[in-house]
Enzyme design. Structure first.
Site, PDB file in Angstrom:
ATOM      1  N   GLY A   1     100.843  76.048  22.283  1.00 25.00           N
ATOM      2  CA  GLY A   1     100.253  75.614  21.018  1.00 25.00           C
ATOM      3  C   GLY A   1      98.762  75.861  20.956  1.00 25.00           C
ATOM      4  O   GLY A   1      98.155  76.408  21.894  1.00 25.00           O
ATOM      5  N   ASP A   2      98.181  75.407  19.839  1.00 22.92           N
ATOM      6  CA  ASP A   2      96.768  75.643  19.534  1.00 22.92           C
ATOM      7  C   ASP A   2      96.082  74.280  19.449  1.00 22.92           C
ATOM      8  O   ASP A   2      96.469  73.446  18.621  1.00 22.92           O
ATOM      9  CB  ASP A   2      96.707  76.375  18.181  1.00 22.92           C
ATOM     10  CG  ASP A   2      95.292  76.627  17.705  1.00 22.92           C
ATOM     11  OD1 ASP A   2      94.345  76.053  18.290  1.00 22.92           O
ATOM     12  OD2 ASP A   2      95.134  77.394  16.742  1.00 22.92           O
ATOM     13  N   PHE A   3      95.078  74.048  20.315  1.00 21.03           N
ATOM     14  CA  PHE A   3      94.467  72.714  20.351  1.00 21.03           C
ATOM     15  C   PHE A   3      93.584  72.407  19.138  1.00 21.03           C
ATOM     16  O   PHE A   3      93.027  71.319  19.051  1.00 21.03           O
ATOM     17  CB  PHE A   3      93.783  72.402  21.681  1.00 21.03           C
ATOM     18  CG  PHE A   3      92.807  73.418  22.229  1.00 21.03           C
ATOM     19  CD1 PHE A   3      91.861  74.026  21.443  1.00 21.03           C
ATOM     20  CD2 PHE A   3      92.819  73.703  23.598  1.00 21.03           C
ATOM     21  CE1 PHE A   3      90.955  74.924  21.969  1.00 21.03           C
ATOM     22  CE2 PHE A   3      91.899  74.601  24.146  1.00 21.03           C
ATOM     23  CZ  PHE A   3      90.970  75.220  23.319  1.00 21.03           C
TER      24      PHE A   3
ATOM     25  N   HIS B   1      83.120  73.573  27.329  1.00 18.98           N
ATOM     26  CA  HIS B   1      81.943  74.462  27.452  1.00 18.98           C
ATOM     27  C   HIS B   1      82.211  75.844  26.838  1.00 18.98           C
ATOM     28  O   HIS B   1      81.287  76.609  26.640  1.00 18.98           O
ATOM     29  CB  HIS B   1      81.451  74.555  28.908  1.00 18.98           C
ATOM     30  CG  HIS B   1      82.303  75.389  29.824  1.00 18.98           C
ATOM     31  ND1 HIS B   1      81.853  75.820  31.058  1.00 18.98           N
ATOM     32  CD2 HIS B   1      83.568  75.863  29.705  1.00 18.98           C
ATOM     33  CE1 HIS B   1      82.800  76.523  31.650  1.00 18.98           C
ATOM     34  NE2 HIS B   1      83.842  76.561  30.854  1.00 18.98           N
TER      35      HIS B   1
ATOM     36  N   ASP C   1      98.863  75.080  26.364  1.00 18.00           N
ATOM     37  CA  ASP C   1      97.968  76.250  26.274  1.00 18.00           C
ATOM     38  C   ASP C   1      98.573  77.269  25.322  1.00 18.00           C
ATOM     39  O   ASP C   1      99.684  77.082  24.806  1.00 18.00           O
ATOM     40  CB  ASP C   1      97.734  76.873  27.676  1.00 18.00           C
ATOM     41  CG  ASP C   1      96.375  77.572  27.777  1.00 18.00           C
ATOM     42  OD1 ASP C   1      96.111  78.475  26.949  1.00 18.00           O
ATOM     43  OD2 ASP C   1      95.588  77.230  28.665  1.00 18.00           O
TER      44      ASP C   1
END
Ligand SMILES: C[S@@+](CC[C@H](N)C(=O)[O-])C[C@H]1O[C@@H](n2cnc3c(N)ncnc32)[C@H](O)[C@@H]1O
Length: 318
Positions: free
Chosen positions: A214-216, A233, A194
């Protein structure tokens, strides 16, 4: 068939914003905590929670008429099953705070001519970036995500798990979902992935779970099973597919994907996702999806469905 007058149906819908705000105010004042020991006169309550006695009386009277709190005798209130949820410590008080606070203000900006997130228009920043600048609201958000976690864990717990699989909870928040899953499945190990600003207690994650920041949209860690719990969503189709493609790029070809999100049913029956969809639109430009929309999205992200059920979609790599 309903015997209510159509005007009554409309009235209950029209005053919905007042209900949302009233619940947020009493949640923020911690009125349910103050009533823990039993019924109290509203003047006494107002003194303790630092509210105006007349306004607090009117808020509680209105909420009691909707089944939250009980006015036991004139001016004397007590908790009931619904109000006690606000002091159970599992996120509902924070959920009420957000719903009737920053979210309700953004809902006021929702516009039928646009799919742009109303939140960004009002606050001048995307939701996650704004939260990063407002640590108290970020902490409230992370606590609020506890709400409803038992259902998510039950659905995950029912999946067939293999010994020693590594489960990556992508956008896993404070890790509470993975902690409970690994408690039930002692053979698994886990990674919570996350944003760095996520509020968490890494010591409480135990020695089988690691938190990775981190950044997905850029990368996700290597694992055997990827969980996306109420993540997709939050995003429009283009960015939801980009998240799936990041996972697909990191995953081995036999990796499994578990998506915990609603599948919106057709027809007029009530379903929470039909309203949550509008909150997703307001906050993120995101959306709830029906079965056909899930199939298209999974394919765009490099996955194919194994099963699609409301609350749990299982998929494999294409
Ligand atoms: C709706 S919450 C869901 C949290 C958790 N999966 C649950 O079910 O309670 C969405 C999560 O996505 C995370 N998130 C948002 N943008 C992200 C990004 N670019 N990279 C990684 N995580 C992100 C947020 O920090 C948040 O924890």
């Amino acid at each position: 068939m309903s015997t209510r007058a159509p005007e009554s149906e409309l009235w209950d819908i029209l005053r919905g914003g007042l209900t949302t705000r009233a619940l947020a105010l009493v949640a923020d004042l911690r009125v349910a905590d103050a009533l823990e020991a039993g019924p109290r006169p509203v003047e006494d309550l107002a003194r303790e929670v630092d509210a105006d006695p007349d306004t607090l009386h009117r808020l509680l009277r209105a909420l009691a008429s909707d089944g939250v709190f009980v006015e036991e005798e004139p001016g004397v209130f007590r908790n009931n099953e619904a109000s006690e949820v606000l002091h159970r410590g599992d996120g509902w008080d924070d959920f009420a705070h957000l719903f009737g606070g920053i979210w309700l203000r953004a809902v006021g900006e929702l516009d039928a001519a646009s799919r742009e997130p109303a939140f960004k228009r009002l606050y001048g920043a995307e939701f996650w970036a704004w939260l990063a600048e407002h640590p108290d609201e970020r902490a409230a958000f992370d606590r609020a995500m506890l709400q409803g976690w038992e259902g998510r864990v039950d659905r995950l717990g029912a999946v067939d798990w293999l010994e020693e699989e590594v489960v990556v909870d992508v956008g896993g928040g404070n890790g509470s979902l993975l902690v409970e899953l690994l408690r039930r499945q002692p053979g698994l190990r886990g990674i919570v992935f996350d944003l760095p600003e996520t509020n968490r207690d890494e010591a409480a994650l135990g020695d089988r779970i690691e938190f990775v920041e981190g950044d997905f949209f850029e990368r996700v860690p290597l694992g055997d099973v990827y969980v996306l719990a109420t993540i997709l969503h939050d995003w429009d189709d283009e960015r939801a597919a980009a998240i799936l493609r990041t996972i697909r790029a990191a995953a081995r070809s036999d990796a499994r994907l578990l998506v915990l999100d609603s599948v919106v049913p057709p027809g007029n029956e009530p379903h929470g996702a039909k309203w949550l969809d509008l909150l997703m639109l307001t906050l993120f430009g995101g959306r709830e999806r029906d079965e056909a929309q899930w199939r298209v999205l999974l394919a765009a992200g490099g996955f194919e469905p194994v099963s699609i059920r409301d609350g749990l979609i299982e998929a494999r790599c294409r």
